[in-house]
Write an enzyme that holds these catalytic residues in place. Sequence first.
Site, PDB file in Angstrom:
ATOM      1  N   GLU A 265      18.496  67.246  49.516  1.00  0.00           N
ATOM      2  CA  GLU A 265      17.699  68.480  49.563  1.00  0.00           C
ATOM      3  C   GLU A 265      16.984  68.456  50.895  1.00  0.00           C
ATOM      4  O   GLU A 265      16.146  67.583  51.148  1.00  0.00           O
ATOM      5  CB  GLU A 265      16.741  68.524  48.367  1.00  0.00           C
ATOM      6  N   CYS A 302       8.785  72.081  50.618  1.00  0.00           N
ATOM      7  CA  CYS A 302      10.119  72.538  51.012  1.00  0.00           C
ATOM      8  C   CYS A 302      10.369  73.976  50.586  1.00  0.00           C
ATOM      9  O   CYS A 302      11.332  74.594  51.025  1.00  0.00           O
ATOM     10  CB  CYS A 302      11.195  71.616  50.452  1.00  0.00           C
TER      11      CYS A 302
END
Length: 537
Positions: A265, A302
């Site tokens: 990720e 994020c």
Amino acid sequence: MEILGAQYIGKTSSTQGEETFNGIDPRSGDILEPSFHEATEDEINQAVELAEQAFQTYPKLPASKRADFLDAIAEEIGALGHALLQRAESETSLPFPRLQGECGRTMNQLKLFAQVVREGSWVDARIDTALPDRSPIPRPDLRHMLVPLGPVAVFGASNFPLAFSVAGGDTASALAAGCPVVVKGHPAHPGTSEMVARAILAAAEKTGMPDGVFSMVNGQSHQVGSLLVKNPLIQAVGFTGSFRGGKALFDIANRREVPIPVFAEMGSTNPVFILPEALKTRGEAIAAGLAGSVTLGVGQFCTNPGLSFLPQGSEQMAFAKVLADKVNEMSMGPMLSQGIKDAYDQGTSHLSDDPAIENLAEGLSNQEKYAVNPRIFAVEFNEFKQRPEWSHEIFGPSSIMVKASSKEDLLKAAYDLEGHLTATVHGTDTDLNQYADLIQILERKVGRVVVNGFPTGVEVCHAMTHGGPYPATTAPQSTSVGTNAIKRFVRPLCFQDYPQALLPVELQDLNQLGVLRLVNGEFTRMGLTNDHDTNGD
């Protein structure tokens, strides 16, 4: 708890490496004790080999035993109390209340995976019973379920020292799947990492897990991570961090003689689209919410919304003013590390120096060592579409407002997006109906579409998807948050004409665990009689 600065190779601590590093307090720049030893190649290989030995027994344990292990990890982390949070605060400068919440999240996701493992249906059991009299070709007895891959390498993230680190979602889901784990601790919070690693090992000891079910190695250098991924016994990788770091590990894994999956990720810009009627009726409220989302946690999420797209009109100017006023009033704390601060400063400076970009807002200064100013920029869509690099992530509290002139601009912006973790749409019912084509485009670009909200905040639950198409992740079919994360570390295996005694308990006729199974095309929790009709146990 005394922190030793060691590698934890199963039950054994080791300090063979001559190179050392220290944690640093981002508020002051002070060096934190003790020093941590860089893992040697021999230590890394020992940890992986021990994990392979553990894999011979760990996945064969009853599901209830693995669930007990996960619950015990949560209890051991909770028992660390304020000492853990104080160390994490000193290494990250994250506020104490934020760390309390993150600790609770870490414990809760371990307990959630324990529930999933106990219930058991996640293994996707499928049975097609034999049809010996079928013409022209008889059908054999076929049974399918998901089985663990083997030892998994997990890389801790910088921005979540607990929930995406040593005992975070990658570790929890891999252990739940039946895979031993070797963690590469993040060098930005080494003391926190060691405390959690020892909590995991204490839980392993209390619940009778095999030695090697968990290990942790340390290192600032890229070599430690590279050696870990290159080891042929490692069967998968979990990573949360930068695009550069995730892509490097992905490339290493694919250059191996036997490539392995990397579930990286790597962050994204998480675009926000504000539609005309919503802008008219509640533009100021949306602007205030966007300012809060951009600056939450010093922008170190994020899912931070780094782009917003607005249609043309007088409301666009009013929106920009509220957004700028809110951010100009804000003062940010320090970022997690010198490297993260430097990258943020460099990225925002490049934008600020570009004559095509308007500097819309710059927050108040803060004297702490790694503190930064929040920034908001604005640009016309015609300029933006010529500069694809402006859509790349700048990790931290900044965002670009893109001023569109038509619906076609918004559709073009959406169509040209790379893969992202999230996209957000603010619209009235009329907007959402008129812009259905925009939403259809966004559904292809991201792992989660948010309507009339903001992307920061990722719920840990069964339905969550925290992933997305490349370059947000290297595996768009997966998620790193939520119970589906367990499926990253398994593969399907089919058992043909197996005797009952050799079958996994989930596939035996009796179904003594009561898991949900697909039997001859129908879902049931019932067992099978000798003639393969379903009935109760």
